[in-house]
Design an enzyme around this catalytic site. Sequence first.
Site, short mmCIF file in Angstrom:
data_model
loop_
_atom_site.label_atom_id
_atom_site.label_comp_id
_atom_site.label_asym_id
_atom_site.label_seq_id
_atom_site.Cartn_x
_atom_site.Cartn_y
_atom_site.Cartn_z
N LYS A 25 -37.41 15.61 26.22
CA LYS A 25 -36.50 14.55 25.79
C LYS A 25 -35.10 14.78 26.34
O LYS A 25 -34.48 13.87 26.91
CB LYS A 25 -36.44 14.49 24.26
N CYS A 41 -36.56 -3.16 5.44
CA CYS A 41 -37.46 -4.19 5.96
C CYS A 41 -37.01 -5.59 5.57
O CYS A 41 -37.23 -6.56 6.31
CB CYS A 41 -38.88 -3.94 5.47
N CYS A 100 -34.30 0.67 10.53
CA CYS A 100 -35.64 1.25 10.38
C CYS A 100 -35.51 2.73 10.04
O CYS A 100 -35.88 3.62 10.80
CB CYS A 100 -36.45 1.04 11.66
N CYS A 116 -44.04 -6.99 12.20
CA CYS A 116 -44.22 -5.54 12.20
C CYS A 116 -45.44 -5.16 11.36
O CYS A 116 -45.52 -5.52 10.18
CB CYS A 116 -42.96 -4.86 11.63
N CYS A 153 -34.70 -6.84 8.19
CA CYS A 153 -35.15 -6.67 9.57
C CYS A 153 -35.73 -7.97 10.10
O CYS A 153 -36.58 -8.60 9.45
CB CYS A 153 -36.19 -5.56 9.66
#
Length: 317
Positions: free
Chosen positions: A226, A303, A296, A312, A306
């Site tokens: 990463k 949620c 998130c 989702c 969102c």
Amino acid sequence: MLRNVRCGTTRLCYVVESLKMSSPYFMQSSSVLTRSSSHGAGGGPAASLRSKLSSRQRDVDAVPARKVKVEEATVKVEYDEDDGASRVKAEHWEPPDWTKQLGFIREMRSGRDAPVDNMGAEKCYDTQAPAHVRRFQVLVSLMLSSQTKDQVTGAAMQRLRAHGCTAENIVATDDKKLGELIYPVGFWRNKVKFLKQTSAMLVTEFGGDIPNSVEGLVRLPGVGPKMAHLAMDIAWDQVSGIGVDTHVHRISNRLGWLKKPTKNPEDTRKALEEWLPRELWSEINWLLVGFGQQVCLPVSPLCSVCLNQYSCPSGGL
């Protein structure tokens, strides 16, 4: 659409390409937010995000719910080998709703007011320093950021820069002093050791600069895939792969952006790179990191505000 393609023998390859998209959401804008984009007039403080998303959500709720039917885009290739080998089929997989979901995430991130936008690795280096020192500081900030909030990493980098954040200075700094400078980043004792070892390698092998390849970067103590991919992107302006941290890993699984669930960030990186267009590899990290910091969340995600709550698979967690 059916096309006949000559394969170099008397046989023909039949290439079948099918692409069916019946959802009206595929008309969504495909504009890309870049790392260097300006905030724009709509940017506001992080505290206003929930209010902005709630207002936007009322607009979404006003539209009657409808069932969206999307057939995944597939490309199938069939051919016969001259030696009689069996027929081979190659299929391209991608999540059915990803373009719409990505568009909504861009909209929710348009304020660019998440911690990563102000204290991430791109904001931690001295813009007036020589190029090789800037690159070294990018790598150091990435090494400190593991298991650490951006606010803590940013503060540690300010102290290191005031002390003198070059590979030569880190080598010359004793462990006790270096620990005081970077505390309280996560696993700070281990990071003191890694910073000293990595800095010594960089002084000896690269004159205080950092390697310009993923292979060279992951050789350094404390540097994983990463960090290497993000360092290539930020320090060298080269996209070598997707930088997948805990936010990108979590959100990719929640959205169903992986052909099958993954257990660690490196598996997630490989799965994303199989289908996500390469031109989005740089953007996707900071988009999802900021989205994970503000909406998130790891625990009790928001949620209800969102814009992806209806598409989702994990909505309502």
